[in-house]
Enzyme design. Sequence first.
Site, PDB file in Angstrom:
ATOM      1  N   PRO A   2       0.831  -1.203   0.000  1.00  0.00           N
ATOM      2  CA  PRO A   2       0.000   0.000   0.000  1.00  0.00           C
ATOM      3  C   PRO A   2       0.865   1.252   0.000  1.00  0.00           C
ATOM      4  O   PRO A   2       1.913   1.303   0.637  1.00  0.00           O
ATOM      5  CB  PRO A   2      -0.805  -0.128   1.287  1.00  0.00           C
ATOM      6  CG  PRO A   2      -0.007  -1.037   2.161  1.00  0.00           C
ATOM      7  CD  PRO A   2       0.673  -1.992   1.225  1.00  0.00           C
ATOM      8  N   GLU A   3       0.418   2.258  -0.740  1.00  0.00           N
ATOM      9  CA  GLU A   3       1.128   3.516  -0.816  1.00  0.00           C
ATOM     10  C   GLU A   3       0.290   4.593  -0.123  1.00  0.00           C
ATOM     11  O   GLU A   3      -0.705   4.278   0.536  1.00  0.00           O
ATOM     12  CB  GLU A   3       1.440   3.841  -2.277  1.00  0.00           C
ATOM     13  CG  GLU A   3       2.277   2.733  -2.935  1.00  0.00           C
ATOM     14  CD  GLU A   3       2.596   2.988  -4.403  1.00  0.00           C
ATOM     15  OE1 GLU A   3       2.682   4.166  -4.810  1.00  0.00           O
ATOM     16  OE2 GLU A   3       2.769   1.995  -5.142  1.00  0.00           O
ATOM     17  N   LYS A  61       3.777   6.504   3.979  1.00  0.00           N
ATOM     18  CA  LYS A  61       3.090   5.215   4.062  1.00  0.00           C
ATOM     19  C   LYS A  61       2.978   4.709   5.497  1.00  0.00           C
ATOM     20  O   LYS A  61       2.463   3.613   5.720  1.00  0.00           O
ATOM     21  CB  LYS A  61       3.848   4.167   3.241  1.00  0.00           C
ATOM     22  CG  LYS A  61       4.166   4.547   1.813  1.00  0.00           C
ATOM     23  CD  LYS A  61       5.031   3.453   1.182  1.00  0.00           C
ATOM     24  CE  LYS A  61       5.576   3.861  -0.158  1.00  0.00           C
ATOM     25  NZ  LYS A  61       6.436   2.807  -0.752  1.00  0.00           N
ATOM     26  N   HIS A 101      -7.312 -15.633   9.348  1.00  0.00           N
ATOM     27  CA  HIS A 101      -6.149 -14.744   9.269  1.00  0.00           C
ATOM     28  C   HIS A 101      -6.305 -13.489  10.144  1.00  0.00           C
ATOM     29  O   HIS A 101      -5.618 -12.497   9.928  1.00  0.00           O
ATOM     30  CB  HIS A 101      -5.855 -14.314   7.829  1.00  0.00           C
ATOM     31  CG  HIS A 101      -5.714 -15.452   6.871  1.00  0.00           C
ATOM     32  ND1 HIS A 101      -4.740 -16.425   7.012  1.00  0.00           N
ATOM     33  CD2 HIS A 101      -6.437 -15.778   5.763  1.00  0.00           C
ATOM     34  CE1 HIS A 101      -4.861 -17.294   6.023  1.00  0.00           C
ATOM     35  NE2 HIS A 101      -5.880 -16.943   5.261  1.00  0.00           N
ATOM     36  N   ARG A 121      -1.024 -12.674   4.527  1.00  0.00           N
ATOM     37  CA  ARG A 121       0.361 -13.028   4.219  1.00  0.00           C
ATOM     38  C   ARG A 121       1.313 -12.803   5.390  1.00  0.00           C
ATOM     39  O   ARG A 121       2.500 -13.098   5.289  1.00  0.00           O
ATOM     40  CB  ARG A 121       0.825 -12.240   2.989  1.00  0.00           C
ATOM     41  CG  ARG A 121       0.021 -12.594   1.735  1.00  0.00           C
ATOM     42  CD  ARG A 121       0.359 -11.704   0.559  1.00  0.00           C
ATOM     43  NE  ARG A 121      -0.449 -12.055  -0.610  1.00  0.00           N
ATOM     44  CZ  ARG A 121      -0.593 -11.275  -1.678  1.00  0.00           C
ATOM     45  NH1 ARG A 121       0.021 -10.102  -1.731  1.00  0.00           N
ATOM     46  NH2 ARG A 121      -1.337 -11.656  -2.690  1.00  0.00           N
ATOM     47  N   ARG A 273      11.592  -5.211  -8.786  1.00  0.00           N
ATOM     48  CA  ARG A 273      10.207  -5.075  -9.250  1.00  0.00           C
ATOM     49  C   ARG A 273      10.245  -4.729 -10.733  1.00  0.00           C
ATOM     50  O   ARG A 273      11.099  -5.185 -11.452  1.00  0.00           O
ATOM     51  CB  ARG A 273       9.487  -4.007  -8.414  1.00  0.00           C
ATOM     52  CG  ARG A 273      10.137  -2.636  -8.461  1.00  0.00           C
ATOM     53  CD  ARG A 273       9.662  -1.732  -7.356  1.00  0.00           C
ATOM     54  NE  ARG A 273      10.480  -1.891  -6.164  1.00  0.00           N
ATOM     55  CZ  ARG A 273      10.290  -1.234  -5.038  1.00  0.00           C
ATOM     56  NH1 ARG A 273       9.285  -0.399  -4.920  1.00  0.00           N
ATOM     57  NH2 ARG A 273      11.073  -1.412  -4.003  1.00  0.00           N
TER      58      ARG A 273
END
Length: 290
Positions: A2-3, A61, A101, A121, A273
């Site tokens: 997330p940004e 962030k 989760h 995750r 990336r």
Amino acid sequence: MPELPEVEVVRRGLADHVSGRTIAAVTLTGERVARRHVPGPRDLEDRLSGRTVTGAHRRGKYLWLALADGPDAVPDEGLIVHLGMSGQMLVTDPADPVAKHTHGRVRFTDEGSELRFVDQRTFGGFALADLVDGVPESVAHIGRDPFDPEYDHAAAVLDIKRRRSGIKRVLLNQTVVSGIGNIYADEALWRAGIHGERLASSLTKPAIGRLLDHARDVMAEALAQGGTSFDALYVNVNGASGYFDRSLSAYGQEGRPCPRCGATMRREQFMNRSSTSCPRCQVRPRGLPR
């Protein structure tokens, strides 16, 4: 990851739902959720109990809840929330079934909605830090973002102009200007017509200024649409996804026509990336391998 827009969407939701409320109890499941808190999850649970959330804050962030000993006290600690790749901060009814989760539950003394941290995750988690001038010590080195009232646009331009790294690498350096990640770097560079491997020092100061303006503009547009969600993992505190992915012009658009000139968008390896750009609008610097 997330940004700024995605984190800001979560921050706003937390500010609306948990500010001014006192924590009754915290339950953390597993060790990873508190791995950044060295004393461990039980210590973190104990230290959060009885604390009042005075507000939800963000720099770039980085997101944290300010904690104090009462609603009128000065906050002295911050609960830093690392969303990682899939972390969700969800405001739920305490009677709702606990989703798979779920690694953290925060209950409040008013017995209203509770806060749940869901992380498929398990790259996210919590950490507690002392506040210095309202900012957690571990976040103080992060540069201000373009939405920060104390952000200095001219100083950021000069800082970038002095750097002899590729401009995209500089945009991703959170100590220079924070909040910009791979998605919005690609979008800002496309809007500015600049290849990400161009040396920052080779750009004129007006060009750098326009690039930073484009970064702010595209993040503002994304924020208005709830951020960019490529799957069900990026959601706000009510579990709703953003839809700015429908408005992306560069990021993830390889093989499609450039919205500006029609050339086929290209994807290139960048660090660990990738970058997506237009071969016609964003001319590759000389000497780079094709």
